[in-house]
Design a protein around this motif. Structure first.
Motif, PDB file in Angstrom:
ATOM      1  N   ALA A 147      13.810 122.956  74.472  1.00 15.54           N
ATOM      2  CA  ALA A 147      14.679 123.173  75.626  1.00 15.54           C
ATOM      3  C   ALA A 147      15.476 121.913  75.962  1.00 15.54           C
ATOM      4  O   ALA A 147      16.685 121.976  76.206  1.00 15.54           O
ATOM      5  CB  ALA A 147      13.846 123.617  76.829  1.00 15.54           C
ATOM      6  N   ILE A 148      14.805 120.761  75.951  1.00 11.47           N
ATOM      7  CA  ILE A 148      15.500 119.504  76.254  1.00 11.47           C
ATOM      8  C   ILE A 148      16.562 119.211  75.207  1.00 11.47           C
ATOM      9  O   ILE A 148      17.694 118.812  75.529  1.00 11.47           O
ATOM     10  CB  ILE A 148      14.475 118.348  76.337  1.00 11.47           C
ATOM     11  N   ALA A 149      16.211 119.411  73.917  1.00  5.35           N
ATOM     12  CA  ALA A 149      17.178 119.156  72.848  1.00  5.35           C
ATOM     13  C   ALA A 149      18.397 120.070  72.979  1.00  5.35           C
ATOM     14  O   ALA A 149      19.545 119.629  72.847  1.00  5.35           O
ATOM     15  CB  ALA A 149      16.513 119.342  71.487  1.00  5.35           C
ATOM     16  N   PHE A 150      18.152 121.364  73.262  1.00  2.00           N
ATOM     17  CA  PHE A 150      19.261 122.308  73.383  1.00  2.00           C
ATOM     18  C   PHE A 150      20.170 121.949  74.559  1.00  2.00           C
ATOM     19  O   PHE A 150      21.406 121.933  74.430  1.00  2.00           O
ATOM     20  CB  PHE A 150      18.698 123.720  73.562  1.00  2.00           C
ATOM     21  N   ILE A 151      19.561 121.633  75.698  1.00  2.00           N
ATOM     22  CA  ILE A 151      20.359 121.305  76.887  1.00  2.00           C
ATOM     23  C   ILE A 151      21.157 120.025  76.669  1.00  2.00           C
ATOM     24  O   ILE A 151      22.349 119.944  77.008  1.00  2.00           O
ATOM     25  CB  ILE A 151      19.441 121.177  78.118  1.00  2.00           C
ATOM     26  N   LEU A 163      24.121 120.615  74.470  1.00  2.37           N
ATOM     27  CA  LEU A 163      25.210 121.240  75.231  1.00  2.37           C
ATOM     28  C   LEU A 163      25.918 120.224  76.118  1.00  2.37           C
ATOM     29  O   LEU A 163      27.156 120.203  76.202  1.00  2.37           O
ATOM     30  CB  LEU A 163      24.650 122.376  76.088  1.00  2.37           C
ATOM     31  N   VAL A 164      25.136 119.365  76.777  1.00  3.93           N
ATOM     32  CA  VAL A 164      25.724 118.344  77.647  1.00  3.93           C
ATOM     33  C   VAL A 164      26.573 117.380  76.824  1.00  3.93           C
ATOM     34  O   VAL A 164      27.697 117.020  77.214  1.00  3.93           O
ATOM     35  CB  VAL A 164      24.619 117.585  78.399  1.00  3.93           C
ATOM     36  N   ALA A 165      26.045 116.950  75.660  1.00  4.74           N
ATOM     37  CA  ALA A 165      26.798 116.019  74.815  1.00  4.74           C
ATOM     38  C   ALA A 165      28.100 116.641  74.332  1.00  4.74           C
ATOM     39  O   ALA A 165      29.157 115.994  74.342  1.00  4.74           O
ATOM     40  CB  ALA A 165      25.932 115.605  73.617  1.00  4.74           C
ATOM     41  N   ARG A 193      33.902 116.733  74.785  1.00  8.99           N
ATOM     42  CA  ARG A 193      35.162 117.469  74.893  1.00  8.99           C
ATOM     43  C   ARG A 193      35.946 117.024  76.139  1.00  8.99           C
ATOM     44  O   ARG A 193      37.166 116.808  76.073  1.00  8.99           O
ATOM     45  CB  ARG A 193      34.872 118.967  74.945  1.00  8.99           C
ATOM     46  N   VAL A 194      35.245 116.890  77.257  1.00 10.44           N
ATOM     47  CA  VAL A 194      35.933 116.495  78.497  1.00 10.44           C
ATOM     48  C   VAL A 194      36.554 115.107  78.350  1.00 10.44           C
ATOM     49  O   VAL A 194      37.720 114.878  78.722  1.00 10.44           O
ATOM     50  CB  VAL A 194      34.943 116.523  79.679  1.00 10.44           C
ATOM     51  N   MET A 232      22.667 106.880  76.501  1.00  7.61           N
ATOM     52  CA  MET A 232      22.320 107.485  77.784  1.00  7.61           C
ATOM     53  C   MET A 232      21.508 108.768  77.582  1.00  7.61           C
ATOM     54  O   MET A 232      20.503 109.005  78.257  1.00  7.61           O
ATOM     55  CB  MET A 232      23.593 107.794  78.570  1.00  7.61           C
ATOM     56  N   LEU A 233      21.936 109.600  76.613  1.00  7.96           N
ATOM     57  CA  LEU A 233      21.242 110.860  76.381  1.00  7.96           C
ATOM     58  C   LEU A 233      19.850 110.629  75.790  1.00  7.96           C
ATOM     59  O   LEU A 233      18.907 111.375  76.092  1.00  7.96           O
ATOM     60  CB  LEU A 233      22.066 111.755  75.458  1.00  7.96           C
TER      61      LEU A 233
END
Length: 440
Positions: A16-20, A23-25, A30-31, A168-169
Motif C-alpha cells: 500500500a505504501i509503495a503504491f501510494i 502515485l504521489v511521485a 507531472r505537476v 523525500m519519498l
C-alpha cells in the motif's frame, strides 16, 4: 500462502505504501514538469513580445529598433536564442545563434509542448514560435518570431527536483513503514496477551480468561471461556463415571473371589486369574479415559523426579545402588503430575529392581519436547526382546507381577503425544528413553 498474520499485515502495508508513493511521485513529477515548462513558455513568450514590439516597417523594409536585453543573446552558443523570419526568409537572429538558422522546416513537435530544433553545438533546443500579421502601408505582412533555449536546462532542473523528491519519498516511506510496524505491534499485542492467558489456563494457574483487551476480542474470549467451562464439566463427569465404574466393578469381583474359595483348586485358580485379568483391563481402560480429559497441566521434571527417587532411595540404599541425576531445574513437562509420576515411576521402579550398583537419570531439551533417559547396570534385555518389553503381561524376571508397569507407562505417554523406547544401556543394563511433551 503467507501463514503469519503479522507478515500478512506487513506485506499489505508495504504494498500500500509503495503504491501510494508511486502515485504521489508520478503526480508531483507531472505537476513540477508542467510548472517548469509553463515558466519557460512564459519567458519565451515575453521575448517574442519584445521582438514584436520593436519591429517597424519603412521603405518596404523590416527594421528591429531594439533587441532583447539579455546578455546571453550576445554570446555564441550561450543556450538562449531568438530569430525573426519573414515571408522571404531569415531577417534577423541573435548573435548567440552565430551562423545557424532555425528554419521552420527543422522544427518538430517535442517535449513539454515546445517545438524541437538543433542548436549551434548540435544540442537539442526547445523552441517557442509565433506567427504575427502586421498591418503596413503596403498591406499585411506576416513574420514568424522564434525564441529558443537549450533543452538541457529544463532536463537538469527536473532531474534535480526528482533527486530531491526521491530522497523525500524514501524518508517518507521509512517513516510510514516504522508507523506500520508500530501499528501492527500495537494491534497484535492483545493476541499475545490472549496467548499468555491461555498458557496460564493450560498450566492450571487459572481456569478462565479475563475480559481485558479490545472490544473486538471480547466475543472470542467469551467463547473460549465457555469452551473451558464445558471442558471442566466434561472432566468432572468423566471422573465421576470412572469412579462409579471402578466402585461398581469392585463389589461383584470381590463376591466372585469369595465364591471361588468354595470351588476346587483348578476352578478357583482359573476364576482368580480371570478376575485379575478383568481388574487389569478395567484399570487400563479407566486410566485411558482419565487421560483423555487431563492434558492441560505443566509439571517440573526435576522436582517430580526427585520426589520419586526419594521414595525409592531406601530400597537402593540397602543394596548400595547409587543414583546419578542430571536434570535442569527449568525443564517443564506438559503433563499432569499424577500421570507423569505413574509413567516415570514404573520406569524408575523397574531400574531399581534390576540395577546392581548404579542408576543414571538425565534429560535434554529438544525442539518440541524433552528426552528423558533412565539407565541401569543390571542384566539388561536381549536385543531381540527389546521391542516387546512394553506388551501387556511381559515380565522382565521370574518374579510374580502383573507385567503392566511399562505397558501403563506407554499408555500414559501415548495419551499425551509422547512415547517410550528401549535400548541397551552403556552401563550394560536396560536403557529407557521417554519422549515427553513440553511447550517451549
Amino acid at each position: 500462502m503467507i501463514q503469519s498474520l503479522r507478515l500478512r499485515l506487513l506485506v499489505g502495508s508495504v504494498l500500500a505504501i509503495a503504491f501510494i508513493l508511486l502515485l504521489v511521485a508520478s503526480g508531483l513529477s507531472r505537476v513540477f514538469s508542467n510548472y517548469v515548462a509553463d515558466r519557460y513558455r512564459a519567458d519565451m513568450s515575453a521575448i517574442i513580445d519584445q521582438l514584436a514590439a520593436n519591429v517597424e516597417f519603412g521603405g518596404g523594409k523590416v527594421k528591429l529598433t531594439d533587441e532583447p536585453g539579455d546578455p546571453r543573446f550576445e554570446l555564441p552558443g550561450s543556450g538562449l536564442y531568438w530569430q525573426v523570419i519573414g515571408q522571404d526568409g531569415l531577417i534577423f537572429r541573435s548573435r548567440s545563434l552565430w551562423d545557424i538558422e532555425l528554419a521552420p522546416r527543422t522544427l518538430l513537435t517535442g517535449s513539454y509542448g515546445f517545438d524541437v530544433a538543433e542548436g549551434p553545438d548540435g544540442a537539442p533546443l526547445l523552441v517557442q514560435r509565433r506567427t504575427i500579421d502586421f498591418e503596413t502601408s503596403g498591406g499585411t505582412r506576416s513574420l514568424t518570431l522564434l525564441a529558443a533555449f537549450d533543452r538541457k536546462i529544463v532536463d537538469d532542473t527536473i532531474s534535480e527536483y526528482h533527486g530531491a523528491m526521491t530522497i523525500m519519498l524514501v524518508l517518507t516511506a521509512a517513516v510510514l513503514l516504522a508507523a506500520a510496524f508500530l501499528q501492527i505491534g500495537i494491534g497484535l499485542a492483545p493476541l499475545s496477551r490472549l496467548q499468555e492467558g491461555l498458557a496460564r489456563v493450560r498450566s492450571g494457574a487459572t481456569d478462565q480468561l479475563t475480559g481485558e483487551g479490545p472490544t473486538e476480542l471480547h466475543p472470542l474470549v467469551t467463547e473460549l471461556n465457555g469452551l473451558l467451562k464445558e471442558r471442566e464439566t466434561a472432566i468432572g463427569r468423566a471422573r465421576a463415571r470412572a469412579s462409579d465404574l471402578a466402585h461398581g466393578l469392585k463389589t461383584p469381583l470381590t463376591v466372585l473371589l469369595q465364591l471361588a474359595d468354595n470351588l476346587p483348586d483348578r476352578e478357583r485358580i482359573m476364576i482368580r486369574q480371570q478376575v485379575d485379568l478383568i481388574r487389569q483391563r478395567a484399570d487400563r481402560q479407566l486410566q485411558s479415559a482419565r487421560l483423555g480429559v487431563e492434558q492441560m497441566a505443566q509439571t517440573g521434571l526435576a522436582s517430580l523426579t526427585g520426589k520419586l527417587i526419594s521414595v525409592l532411595t531406601p530400597v537402593t540404599a540397602a543394596r548400595d545402588v547409587t543414583w546419578h541425576v542430571d536434570l535442569d531445574e527449568q525443564l517443564t513437562v506438559d503433563m499432569d503430575p499424577a500421570d507423569l509420576a505413574e509413567a516415570l515411576g514404573n520406569v524408575l521402579d523397574n531400574a531399581t529392581r534390576f540395577a546392581k550398583s548404579e542408576i543414571r537419570v538425565s534429560a535434554e531439551r529438544q525442539r518440541d519436547g524433552i528426552r528423558l533417559h533412565v539407565e541401569d547396570d543390571g542384566p539388561g534385555v536381549k536385543d531381540e526382546d527389546l521391542s516387546g518389553i512394553a506388551r501387556r503381561g511381559v515380565h522382565l524376571d521370574d518374579d510374580e507381577g502383573t507385567g503392566l508397569g511399562l505397558a501403563i507407562s506407554e499408555d500414559v505417554l501415548a495419551a499425551y503425544g509422547g512415547s517410550i523406547a528401549f535400548s541397551r544401556s552403556v552401563l550394560g543394563g536396560l536403557g529407557v528413553t521417554l519422549w515427553l511433551p513440553a511447550h517451549r
